[in-house]
Design a protein around this motif. Sequence first.
Motif, short mmCIF file in Angstrom:
data_model
loop_
_atom_site.label_atom_id
_atom_site.label_comp_id
_atom_site.label_asym_id
_atom_site.label_seq_id
_atom_site.Cartn_x
_atom_site.Cartn_y
_atom_site.Cartn_z
N TRP A 1 0.84 -1.20 0.00
CA TRP A 1 0.00 0.00 0.00
C TRP A 1 0.87 1.25 0.00
CZ3 TRP A 1 -3.50 -2.41 4.24
CH2 TRP A 1 -4.54 -3.15 3.64
N ASP B 1 3.56 0.08 -4.34
CA ASP B 1 3.12 -1.09 -5.11
C ASP B 1 4.22 -1.50 -6.09
OD1 ASP B 1 1.43 -3.08 -5.99
OD2 ASP B 1 0.02 -1.75 -6.99
N LYS C 1 -6.52 -3.15 -3.19
CA LYS C 1 -6.64 -1.68 -3.19
C LYS C 1 -7.98 -1.25 -2.58
CE LYS C 1 -3.75 -1.21 -7.28
NZ LYS C 1 -3.73 -0.94 -8.73
N ASP C 2 -9.05 -1.94 -2.95
CA ASP C 2 -10.38 -1.59 -2.44
C ASP C 2 -10.52 -1.84 -0.95
OD1 ASP C 2 -11.08 -0.90 -5.03
OD2 ASP C 2 -12.21 -2.76 -5.40
N ASN C 3 -9.77 -2.79 -0.41
CA ASN C 3 -9.88 -3.13 1.01
C ASN C 3 -8.90 -2.37 1.90
OD1 ASN C 3 -11.87 -5.39 1.80
ND2 ASN C 3 -11.09 -5.99 -0.20
N ASN C 4 -8.09 -1.51 1.32
CA ASN C 4 -7.13 -0.75 2.11
C ASN C 4 -7.83 0.04 3.21
OD1 ASN C 4 -5.27 1.13 3.12
ND2 ASN C 4 -4.36 1.53 1.15
N LYS C 5 -8.76 0.88 2.86
CA LYS C 5 -9.44 1.73 3.86
C LYS C 5 -10.26 0.91 4.86
CE LYS C 5 -7.85 5.58 2.27
NZ LYS C 5 -6.61 6.03 2.84
N PRO C 6 -11.05 -0.08 4.43
CA PRO C 6 -11.78 -0.89 5.41
C PRO C 6 -10.87 -1.62 6.40
CG PRO C 6 -12.71 -1.22 3.23
CD PRO C 6 -11.47 -0.41 3.05
N THR D 1 -3.85 -6.34 -6.22
CA THR D 1 -5.03 -6.48 -7.07
C THR D 1 -6.01 -5.36 -6.69
OG1 THR D 1 -6.15 -7.89 -5.47
CG2 THR D 1 -4.79 -8.99 -7.17
N GLU D 2 -7.08 -5.26 -7.47
CA GLU D 2 -8.13 -4.30 -7.12
C GLU D 2 -8.74 -4.63 -5.75
OE1 GLU D 2 -8.91 -1.37 -8.57
OE2 GLU D 2 -7.14 -1.87 -9.79
N LYS D 3 -8.88 -5.92 -5.47
CA LYS D 3 -9.39 -6.35 -4.16
C LYS D 3 -8.54 -5.76 -3.05
CE LYS D 3 -9.95 -10.55 -1.35
NZ LYS D 3 -9.92 -12.03 -1.37
N TRP E 1 -5.42 -11.37 -3.51
CA TRP E 1 -4.90 -10.13 -2.95
C TRP E 1 -3.75 -9.56 -3.77
CZ3 TRP E 1 -7.45 -7.64 0.75
CH2 TRP E 1 -8.32 -8.36 1.57
#
Length: 146
Positions: A47, A50, A102-107, A98-100, A80
């Motif tokens: 993160w 990359d 990247k999308d889960n970084n904030k959560p 992966t997009e997964k 991941w």
Amino acid sequence: MDKPSKLEQQLCFEVYKASSNFTKMYARVLDPFGLTFTQYLVLLILWDEDRLLTKDIGGRLGLGIGTLNPTISRMLENGWLLKEQSTQDKRAFIISLTEKAKDNNKPIEAAVADKLVSCHFLEDVNAIALMKNLKELNAFFNEMDL
């Protein structure tokens, strides 16, 4: 009053117990995401930056390839990470998010902050001083070239 045992007098034992307890705390928070603590550390590195070589990730974590490769393999299988061969060195591989991931970084960051930082003992411990002391300790060990 009981005299502390030799084990209880060892700094290394307290560091070991603290490390084990941090791993357990993070495991509870990361479990809903299907991540282990070591996998989370890999994500933290990626993160920040990359597309790193496997050896660079291992260097930052202080893990050998034999320990890191199974972790990365599981993360590849679970969607991941992506892995591609380096164009400069055919034996080296570039690891990317992966997009997964990247999308889960904030959560994931929110879950860690909510569950660990705000709810646990770190409010009562001088975490800044502790971090400084541990960094100094690790720098000392790095100079010893262990």
